[in-house]
Design an enzyme around this catalytic site. Sequence first.
Site, PDB file in Angstrom:
ATOM      1  N   ASP A 171     -30.142  -2.776 -23.266  1.00  0.00           N
ATOM      2  CA  ASP A 171     -30.511  -3.760 -24.281  1.00  0.00           C
ATOM      3  C   ASP A 171     -31.661  -3.161 -25.090  1.00  0.00           C
ATOM      4  OD1 ASP A 171     -30.698  -6.215 -25.711  1.00  0.00           O
ATOM      5  OD2 ASP A 171     -32.344  -6.850 -24.427  1.00  0.00           O
ATOM      6  N   SER A 172     -32.001  -3.830 -26.179  1.00  0.00           N
ATOM      7  CA  SER A 172     -33.150  -3.383 -26.963  1.00  0.00           C
ATOM      8  C   SER A 172     -34.461  -3.649 -26.209  1.00  0.00           C
ATOM      9  CB  SER A 172     -33.174  -4.112 -28.302  1.00  0.00           C
ATOM     10  OG  SER A 172     -33.163  -5.508 -28.080  1.00  0.00           O
ATOM     11  N   TYR A 192     -33.780  -4.828 -32.566  1.00  0.00           N
ATOM     12  CA  TYR A 192     -32.607  -4.233 -33.212  1.00  0.00           C
ATOM     13  C   TYR A 192     -32.074  -5.192 -34.293  1.00  0.00           C
ATOM     14  CZ  TYR A 192     -31.760  -0.618 -29.546  1.00  0.00           C
ATOM     15  OH  TYR A 192     -31.830   0.461 -28.689  1.00  0.00           O
ATOM     16  N   GLY A 193     -32.280  -6.473 -34.060  1.00  0.00           N
ATOM     17  CA  GLY A 193     -31.615  -7.501 -34.862  1.00  0.00           C
ATOM     18  C   GLY A 193     -32.014  -7.571 -36.318  1.00  0.00           C
ATOM     19  N   CYS A 245     -26.566  -6.516 -25.073  1.00  0.00           N
ATOM     20  CA  CYS A 245     -27.263  -6.745 -26.335  1.00  0.00           C
ATOM     21  C   CYS A 245     -26.251  -7.301 -27.326  1.00  0.00           C
ATOM     22  CB  CYS A 245     -27.832  -5.421 -26.854  1.00  0.00           C
ATOM     23  SG  CYS A 245     -28.607  -5.559 -28.481  1.00  0.00           S
ATOM     24  N   THR A 274     -26.636  -7.769 -30.457  1.00  0.00           N
ATOM     25  CA  THR A 274     -26.696  -7.056 -31.731  1.00  0.00           C
ATOM     26  C   THR A 274     -25.832  -5.797 -31.691  1.00  0.00           C
ATOM     27  OG1 THR A 274     -28.930  -7.903 -31.987  1.00  0.00           O
ATOM     28  CG2 THR A 274     -28.318  -6.056 -33.390  1.00  0.00           C
ATOM     29  N   GLU A 279     -40.460 -11.485 -25.954  1.00  0.00           N
ATOM     30  CA  GLU A 279     -41.040 -10.191 -25.571  1.00  0.00           C
ATOM     31  C   GLU A 279     -42.557 -10.255 -25.404  1.00  0.00           C
ATOM     32  OE1 GLU A 279     -39.835  -6.852 -25.105  1.00  0.00           O
ATOM     33  OE2 GLU A 279     -37.789  -7.631 -25.010  1.00  0.00           O
ATOM     34  N   CYS A 281     -27.714 -13.909 -28.327  1.00  0.00           N
ATOM     35  CA  CYS A 281     -28.624 -12.781 -28.112  1.00  0.00           C
ATOM     36  C   CYS A 281     -29.094 -12.930 -26.665  1.00  0.00           C
ATOM     37  CB  CYS A 281     -29.798 -12.885 -29.075  1.00  0.00           C
ATOM     38  SG  CYS A 281     -31.203 -11.845 -28.651  1.00  0.00           S
ATOM     39  N   THR A 282     -29.111 -11.826 -25.942  1.00  0.00           N
ATOM     40  CA  THR A 282     -29.382 -11.919 -24.498  1.00  0.00           C
ATOM     41  C   THR A 282     -30.824 -12.293 -24.183  1.00  0.00           C
ATOM     42  OG1 THR A 282     -29.663  -9.530 -24.466  1.00  0.00           O
ATOM     43  CG2 THR A 282     -27.501 -10.402 -23.805  1.00  0.00           C
ATOM     44  N   HIS A 283     -31.689 -12.267 -25.178  1.00  0.00           N
ATOM     45  CA  HIS A 283     -33.060 -12.748 -24.953  1.00  0.00           C
ATOM     46  C   HIS A 283     -33.125 -14.271 -24.871  1.00  0.00           C
ATOM     47  CE1 HIS A 283     -34.399  -8.704 -26.065  1.00  0.00           C
ATOM     48  NE2 HIS A 283     -35.636  -9.039 -25.750  1.00  0.00           N
TER      49      HIS A 283
HETATM   50  N1  DGL Z   1     -31.168  -8.809 -26.741  1.00  0.00           N
HETATM   51  C1  DGL Z   1     -30.855  -8.369 -28.084  1.00  0.00           C
HETATM   52  C2  DGL Z   1     -29.571  -9.013 -28.546  1.00  0.00           C
HETATM   53  O1  DGL Z   1     -28.863  -9.549 -27.722  1.00  0.00           O
HETATM   54  C3  DGL Z   1     -32.085  -8.586 -28.911  1.00  0.00           C
HETATM   55  C4  DGL Z   1     -31.901  -8.108 -30.296  1.00  0.00           C
HETATM   56  C5  DGL Z   1     -33.077  -7.509 -30.958  1.00  0.00           C
HETATM   57  O2  DGL Z   1     -33.589  -6.522 -30.448  1.00  0.00           O
HETATM   58  O3  DGL Z   1     -33.392  -8.001 -32.039  1.00  0.00           O
HETATM   59  O4  DGL Z   1     -29.214  -8.995 -29.684  1.00  0.00           O
END
Ligand code: DGL
Length: 272
Positions: free
Chosen positions: A13-14, A45-46, A76, A78, A156, A190-192
């Site tokens: 993931d990011s 990343y988004g 992730c 994204t 984060e 988004c996994t966050h």
């Molecule tokens: N967990 C990432 C996702 O699912 C976070 C994206 C990001 O880094 O903006 O998209």
Amino acid sequence: MSDKSSLPIGVFDSGLGGLTAMSELNRLMPSEDIIYFGDNARIPYGTKSPEIIKKFALQDTRFLLSKGVKAILVACGTVSSNCLLDVSELAGVAVVGVIDAAAKKAAEIAKKGNGRVAVLGTSATVNSGAYETALKKQGITEIVSLACPMFVPLVESWHPTTDDTATNAIVSEYLAPISNDPPAAVILGCTHYPLLTEVIKKHLPESALISSGAEAANALSAFISENGLANRNGGRTEFYTSGGAELFSQNANTFLRNGREINAVHIDIEKF
Ligand code: DGL
């Protein structure tokens, strides 16, 4: 054919969000070895272009391949929505992303309710239209997609609690278009975002919240079992980050709360 079952599963993931997928994978398949990579140095990343997202995703994949993984969970949204095919082509091992699994679950739930689905995701995920395509294949036509770019930095860096005023104000603002007439299912695309579940639930008490990472972990776990790839003797997890190892370890320990001490290792992702 060589037996791949004892090889680890790679998850990337990011940043920390992929832990929501990893912890579900761990729960479903406790005897698997897992290599987790969080690209914390380059998050988010988004907000980046599809070209940059692809470049990062391929580097993340090369790192996991260097660890000899038998399968990759793209934890992730994204990356899954922008370049899953590129990751698959490079990997040459099974690759599972979050989109199809989450869309399938959302459709199942929505069809039993008012038929409507909302997708919460990063800007790059929403712009890709990947969830809409996957949901339409599942027969869902009433879809609202909402980009929630502040959610990732909140998770984060802030460790938001359910009652935190700033977090509630941000969540309320993003969910305003759907909170008066809530959809049956809301994909936390988004996994966050599952790390904000309790706050989101406060604002959407009637909707079923779907963790895209957990659904993807389910799909990968089924694939591993069905293809004779299950490990019966593992159970170790190694954590790597492109960011600060100490900070990652602290945050991951806070989020996972599973009593197992996490000691992440820093790597230079630009070398991959
Ligand atoms: N967990 C990432 C996702 O699912 C976070 C994206 C990001 O880094 O903006 O998209």
